[in-house]
Design an enzyme around this catalytic site. Structure first.
Site, PDB file in Angstrom:
ATOM      1  N   SER A 160      12.472 -67.401  39.766  1.00  0.00           N
ATOM      2  CA  SER A 160      13.788 -67.310  39.401  1.00  0.00           C
ATOM      3  C   SER A 160      13.906 -67.491  38.138  1.00  0.00           C
ATOM      4  CB  SER A 160      14.452 -68.332  40.299  1.00  0.00           C
ATOM      5  OG  SER A 160      13.966 -68.381  41.543  1.00  0.00           O
ATOM      6  N   GLY A 161      13.345 -68.556  37.458  1.00  0.00           N
ATOM      7  CA  GLY A 161      13.515 -68.955  35.901  1.00  0.00           C
ATOM      8  C   GLY A 161      13.020 -67.809  35.032  1.00  0.00           C
ATOM      9  N   CYS A 209      11.567 -68.604  45.567  1.00  0.00           N
ATOM     10  CA  CYS A 209      12.884 -68.353  46.296  1.00  0.00           C
ATOM     11  C   CYS A 209      12.916 -67.183  46.883  1.00  0.00           C
ATOM     12  CB  CYS A 209      13.869 -68.217  45.102  1.00  0.00           C
ATOM     13  SG  CYS A 209      15.407 -67.843  45.938  1.00  0.00           S
ATOM     14  N   CYS A 218      14.040 -69.965  49.479  1.00  0.00           N
ATOM     15  CA  CYS A 218      15.332 -69.471  49.957  1.00  0.00           C
ATOM     16  C   CYS A 218      15.567 -68.228  50.865  1.00  0.00           C
ATOM     17  CB  CYS A 218      16.180 -69.494  48.486  1.00  0.00           C
ATOM     18  SG  CYS A 218      16.195 -70.129  47.057  1.00  0.00           S
ATOM     19  N   LYS A 276      13.861 -68.220  54.344  1.00  0.00           N
ATOM     20  CA  LYS A 276      14.165 -69.246  55.124  1.00  0.00           C
ATOM     21  C   LYS A 276      15.705 -68.942  55.488  1.00  0.00           C
ATOM     22  CE  LYS A 276      16.955 -72.110  53.224  1.00  0.00           C
ATOM     23  NZ  LYS A 276      17.065 -73.132  52.054  1.00  0.00           N
ATOM     24  N   ALA A 329      -2.196 -67.241  34.310  1.00  0.00           N
ATOM     25  CA  ALA A 329      -2.199 -67.182  32.834  1.00  0.00           C
ATOM     26  C   ALA A 329      -2.661 -68.692  32.546  1.00  0.00           C
ATOM     27  CB  ALA A 329      -1.084 -66.886  32.430  1.00  0.00           C
ATOM     28  N   GLY A 343      11.886 -85.946  54.866  1.00  0.00           N
ATOM     29  CA  GLY A 343      13.337 -86.236  55.188  1.00  0.00           C
ATOM     30  C   GLY A 343      14.153 -85.413  54.173  1.00  0.00           C
ATOM     31  N   TYR A 390      15.664 -81.801  52.485  1.00  0.00           N
ATOM     32  CA  TYR A 390      16.232 -80.294  52.926  1.00  0.00           C
ATOM     33  C   TYR A 390      15.449 -79.493  53.646  1.00  0.00           C
ATOM     34  CZ  TYR A 390      15.372 -77.177  49.007  1.00  0.00           C
ATOM     35  OH  TYR A 390      14.835 -76.612  48.030  1.00  0.00           O
ATOM     36  N   ILE A 391      14.410 -79.198  53.191  1.00  0.00           N
ATOM     37  CA  ILE A 391      13.341 -78.284  53.621  1.00  0.00           C
ATOM     38  C   ILE A 391      13.041 -78.806  55.017  1.00  0.00           C
ATOM     39  CG2 ILE A 391      11.280 -77.218  53.298  1.00  0.00           C
ATOM     40  CD1 ILE A 391      11.543 -77.171  50.294  1.00  0.00           C
ATOM     41  N   GLU A 400      16.005 -78.310  57.517  1.00  0.00           N
ATOM     42  CA  GLU A 400      16.117 -76.862  57.579  1.00  0.00           C
ATOM     43  C   GLU A 400      15.226 -76.324  58.746  1.00  0.00           C
ATOM     44  OE1 GLU A 400      18.424 -75.832  53.523  1.00  0.00           O
ATOM     45  OE2 GLU A 400      16.389 -75.228  53.913  1.00  0.00           O
ATOM     46  N   ASP A 426      11.633 -75.352  38.366  1.00  0.00           N
ATOM     47  CA  ASP A 426      11.114 -76.654  38.933  1.00  0.00           C
ATOM     48  C   ASP A 426       9.944 -77.306  38.240  1.00  0.00           C
ATOM     49  OD1 ASP A 426      12.766 -75.529  40.677  1.00  0.00           O
ATOM     50  OD2 ASP A 426      11.062 -75.309  42.353  1.00  0.00           O
ATOM     51  N   THR A 466      17.155 -72.697  42.722  1.00  0.00           N
ATOM     52  CA  THR A 466      17.079 -71.575  42.168  1.00  0.00           C
ATOM     53  C   THR A 466      18.149 -71.142  41.329  1.00  0.00           C
ATOM     54  OG1 THR A 466      15.859 -70.215  43.923  1.00  0.00           O
ATOM     55  CG2 THR A 466      17.450 -69.024  42.774  1.00  0.00           C
ATOM     56  N   ALA A 508      23.264 -77.276  49.483  1.00  0.00           N
ATOM     57  CA  ALA A 508      23.481 -77.197  50.815  1.00  0.00           C
ATOM     58  C   ALA A 508      22.236 -77.472  51.524  1.00  0.00           C
ATOM     59  CB  ALA A 508      23.921 -75.896  51.241  1.00  0.00           C
ATOM     60  N   HIS A 563      45.600 -69.434  57.823  1.00  0.00           N
ATOM     61  CA  HIS A 563      45.426 -69.659  59.228  1.00  0.00           C
ATOM     62  C   HIS A 563      44.862 -68.465  60.091  1.00  0.00           C
ATOM     63  CE1 HIS A 563      46.111 -72.281  62.664  1.00  0.00           C
ATOM     64  NE2 HIS A 563      46.984 -71.421  63.336  1.00  0.00           N
TER      65      HIS A 563
HETATM   66  P1  FAD Z   1       8.946 -70.436  41.116  1.00  0.00           P
HETATM   67  O1  FAD Z   1      10.207 -69.592  41.817  1.00  0.00           O
HETATM   68  O2  FAD Z   1       8.406 -71.347  41.809  1.00  0.00           O
HETATM   69  O3  FAD Z   1       8.305 -69.505  40.276  1.00  0.00           O
HETATM   70  C1  FAD Z   1       7.076 -69.999  39.785  1.00  0.00           C
HETATM   71  C2  FAD Z   1       6.054 -68.736  39.676  1.00  0.00           C
HETATM   72  O4  FAD Z   1       5.095 -69.047  38.809  1.00  0.00           O
HETATM   73  C3  FAD Z   1       5.562 -68.487  40.928  1.00  0.00           C
HETATM   74  O5  FAD Z   1       5.517 -67.112  41.576  1.00  0.00           O
HETATM   75  C4  FAD Z   1       4.126 -68.798  40.820  1.00  0.00           C
HETATM   76  O6  FAD Z   1       3.000 -68.143  41.790  1.00  0.00           O
HETATM   77  C5  FAD Z   1       3.702 -68.641  39.403  1.00  0.00           C
HETATM   78  N1  FAD Z   1       2.633 -69.274  38.768  1.00  0.00           N
HETATM   79  C6  FAD Z   1       2.434 -70.600  38.794  1.00  0.00           C
HETATM   80  N2  FAD Z   1       1.495 -71.060  37.941  1.00  0.00           N
HETATM   81  C7  FAD Z   1       1.086 -69.870  37.181  1.00  0.00           C
HETATM   82  C8  FAD Z   1       0.024 -69.523  36.424  1.00  0.00           C
HETATM   83  N3  FAD Z   1      -0.895 -70.541  35.746  1.00  0.00           N
HETATM   84  N4  FAD Z   1      -0.100 -68.206  35.877  1.00  0.00           N
HETATM   85  C9  FAD Z   1       0.664 -67.205  36.453  1.00  0.00           C
HETATM   86  N5  FAD Z   1       1.393 -67.347  37.604  1.00  0.00           N
HETATM   87  C10 FAD Z   1       1.888 -68.674  38.026  1.00  0.00           C
HETATM   88  N6  FAD Z   1      16.601 -73.394  45.991  1.00  0.00           N
HETATM   89  C11 FAD Z   1      18.011 -73.231  46.460  1.00  0.00           C
HETATM   90  O7  FAD Z   1      18.750 -72.905  45.430  1.00  0.00           O
HETATM   91  N7  FAD Z   1      18.468 -72.792  47.573  1.00  0.00           N
HETATM   92  C12 FAD Z   1      17.613 -72.745  48.741  1.00  0.00           C
HETATM   93  O8  FAD Z   1      18.137 -72.434  49.931  1.00  0.00           O
HETATM   94  C13 FAD Z   1      16.277 -73.249  48.638  1.00  0.00           C
HETATM   95  N8  FAD Z   1      15.402 -73.081  49.704  1.00  0.00           N
HETATM   96  C14 FAD Z   1      14.061 -73.304  49.499  1.00  0.00           C
HETATM   97  C15 FAD Z   1      13.470 -73.251  50.632  1.00  0.00           C
HETATM   98  C16 FAD Z   1      11.984 -73.451  50.529  1.00  0.00           C
HETATM   99  C17 FAD Z   1      11.140 -73.731  51.729  1.00  0.00           C
HETATM  100  C18 FAD Z   1      11.341 -73.790  49.157  1.00  0.00           C
HETATM  101  C19 FAD Z   1      10.103 -74.198  49.165  1.00  0.00           C
HETATM  102  C20 FAD Z   1      12.148 -73.641  48.240  1.00  0.00           C
HETATM  103  C21 FAD Z   1      13.475 -73.458  48.237  1.00  0.00           C
HETATM  104  N9  FAD Z   1      14.362 -73.689  47.082  1.00  0.00           N
HETATM  105  C22 FAD Z   1      15.677 -73.362  47.156  1.00  0.00           C
HETATM  106  C23 FAD Z   1      14.014 -73.862  45.610  1.00  0.00           C
HETATM  107  C24 FAD Z   1      13.769 -72.659  44.900  1.00  0.00           C
HETATM  108  O9  FAD Z   1      12.765 -71.732  45.542  1.00  0.00           O
HETATM  109  C25 FAD Z   1      13.375 -73.183  43.469  1.00  0.00           C
HETATM  110  O10 FAD Z   1      13.982 -74.193  43.019  1.00  0.00           O
HETATM  111  C26 FAD Z   1      13.008 -72.146  42.575  1.00  0.00           C
HETATM  112  O11 FAD Z   1      12.172 -70.794  43.023  1.00  0.00           O
HETATM  113  C27 FAD Z   1      12.486 -72.443  41.274  1.00  0.00           C
HETATM  114  O12 FAD Z   1      12.251 -71.261  40.413  1.00  0.00           O
HETATM  115  P2  FAD Z   1      11.136 -71.414  39.184  1.00  0.00           P
HETATM  116  O13 FAD Z   1      11.127 -70.333  38.371  1.00  0.00           O
HETATM  117  O14 FAD Z   1      11.287 -72.701  38.575  1.00  0.00           O
HETATM  118  O15 FAD Z   1       9.846 -71.341  39.829  1.00  0.00           O
END
Ligand code: FAD
Length: 446
Positions: free
Chosen positions: A13-14, A41, A46, A49, A113, A174, A176-177, A180, A302, A310, A340, A435
């Site tokens: 996401s980020g 995500c 997300c 799920k 990387a 305990g 949200y995951i 859910e 994260d 996300t 949520a 309503h």
């Molecule tokens: P990520 O999306 O985790 O992306 C990080 C990426 O980096 C991954 O693809 C990984 O493979 C890659 N990576 C890691 N190390 C390396 C490396 N050394 N070299 C190359 N690639 C690498 N959030 C919500 O807002 N709403 C929800 O309903 C929700 N539900 C969720 C349900 C579940 C089951 C889970 C596990 C999470 C949920 N989240 C939810 C949380 C959400 O998914 C995360 O907060 C979000 O994805 C964080 O984004 P990010 O960019 O920090 O990391």
């Protein structure tokens, strides 16, 4: 001359947002992803799920259909059909994210990387890339505790790929995951036992709502074991599991899912080589501008363990790219983040809980509406919703809204604007109800 202006590690996401926006501002950008473009995500969080949550909801809808005049002669759930359809949708999204990056001329490296210096990244293939700036957006992964036989357990990474629907599943956690998936598996017909090492569920959510969820879930048949931990997990010859517990009797199960927390992905990332400081929980330490202790290295999402959601990771990625490549300095505002739990029924909240407001403000007013949704009444479903407005008694400002009931997250997203805009209880009271809706309760509380 560096190879790139920016190298992003992690296409979640980020990372995707930062890469796309920086490239849009004219930067030469590369992104490295070791698993699948889209990140947690899209690939195993997300999105899949929520699709399972939708799928699970049909169990109750089909049950309730009779009272609405529908004769549904047979009801049979086919897990492989839903699983494969969800995974196909995930693949479609993965392709769409890849296309977005490619359209913005972001070069994608589908490999792991590691930082080998403050401006150098080495890919798994051995290829070295240099950049003016590096963005760590590697996310987090499920924490698997050190329990004997933990190799027999699954995490949220595997749960979307299960070969068959278990008859009995134990879910540890305990948060949200865990809650859910307890709802999802229960609706799919599995017997669910949720095991928690403390007696607190869904920390951070309003206690009254959590109690309501617990009460409804117990009535539905989900078992809860509090103050209980795992001593050992044994795989029997017939494939089933024996869970030897501390704090309760042993449990027989077909699957055990651990959802007990997530740890930042910093292993073998080269933080030391790049001069990036890592905190006690393994999180990358950053300032308000997402800058790490190394001047050329930044981190979002994260992996920084600020708010693991996300939309927050996306905002951080956007703020980073706008600030450093678009000359539009901006910082993320962490106030009033709505969140949520897509449980059955779902709950959602924004702002201060009643307890937090009482501690912080002292003088508060709490308005509640405890009602049965019209649809549940006709269906004969004895499940009550609860909405709460937490108001600063001195200023009349609404400082928190908390809801459990059908579509609570959908309704709360709109209501969160009011809390963010510091609207008053009087503004809600002055708004005419729409309503008949459940959301009208928000403007009718007196
Ligand atoms: P990520 O999306 O985790 O992306 C990080 C990426 O980096 C991954 O693809 C990984 O493979 C890659 N990576 C890691 N190390 C390396 C490396 N050394 N070299 C190359 N690639 C690498 N959030 C919500 O807002 N709403 C929800 O309903 C929700 N539900 C969720 C349900 C579940 C089951 C889970 C596990 C999470 C949920 N989240 C939810 C949380 C959400 O998914 C995360 O907060 C979000 O994805 C964080 O984004 P990010 O960019 O920090 O990391």
């Amino acid at each position: 001359m560096a190879d790139f202006d920016l190298i992003v590690i992690g296409a979640g996401s980020g990372g995707v947002r930062a890469a796309r926006i920086a490239a849009g501002h004219g930067a030469k950008v590369a992104i490295a992803e070791e698993h699948k473009v889209g990140g947690t995500c899209v690939i195993r969080g997300c999105v899949p799920k929520k699709l399972l949550v939708y799928g699970a909801h049909f169990a109750e809808d089909l049950e309730d259909a009779a009272m609405f005049g529908w004769d549904v002669p047979t009801k049979r759930f086919d897990w492989p059909v839903l699983r494969d359809n969800v995974l196909a949708e995930v693949s479609r999204l993965e392709a769409a994210y890849t296309e977005t990056l490619t359209n913005h001329q972001v070069e994608i490296f589908h490999e792991r990387a590691e930082m080998t210096g403050p401006t150098e990244v080495t890919l798994a293939s051995g290829k070295k890339l240099s950049a003016g700036k590096i963005l760590i957006a590697t996310g987090a992964r499920p924490l698997m505790p050190e329990v004997e036989g933990i190799e027999h357990a699954i995490s949220s990474n595997e749960v979307f790929h299960l070969e068959r629907m278990p008859k009995r599943i134990v879910i540890a956690g305990g948060g949200y995951i865990a809650n859910e998936f307890a709802g999802i598996f229960h609706q799919f017909g599995a017997h669910v036992t949720l095991v928690n090492r403390s007696d607190t569920l869904l920390r951070g959510y309003d206690q009254q709502l959590v109690d309501r969820l617990l009460q409804i879930s117990i009535r539905k048949g989900i078992d809860y074991k509090f103050n209980t931990t795992f001593e050992r997990i044994e795989r029997r010859d017939d494939g089933s599991l024996k869970l030897v517990m501390k704090g309760s009797d042993d449990i027989e199960a077909d699957e055990v899912l651990f959802a007990v927390g997530r740890r930042p992905n910093v292993e073998a990332l080269g933080c030391a080589a790049a001069g990036v400081e890592v905190g006690d929980k393994g999180e990358i330490k950053v300032d308000d501008d997402n800058r790490t202790s190394a001047a050329s290295v930044f981190a979002v999402g994260d992996v920084t363990d600020r708010v693991q959601l996300t939309p927050v990771a996306i905002r951080e990625g956007q703020a980073f790219a706008d600030t450093f490549f678009g000359n539009i300095p901006c910082k993320v505002d962490y106030g009033c983040i709505p969140s949520a739990v897509f449980s059955h029924p779902p709950l959602a909240g924004v702002g201060m809980t009643e307890g937090q407001a009482r501690n912080k403000l002292g003088s508060i007013k709490v308005y509640t509406s405890d009602f049965r949704a019209m649809k549940n009444v006709l269906a004969g479903r004895n499940e009550r919703s609860l909405y709460k407005l937490v108001v600063d008694a001195t200023s009349d400002e609404i400082v928190g809204i908390h809801m459990i009931g059908p579509d609570a997250p959908e309704i709360l997203q709109a209501a969160a604007i009011a809390v963010k805009a510091r609207l008053k209880k009087a503004d809600f009271a002055a708004t005419v109800a729409l309503h008949p809706t459940m959301a009208e309760e928000l403007v009718l509380m007196r």
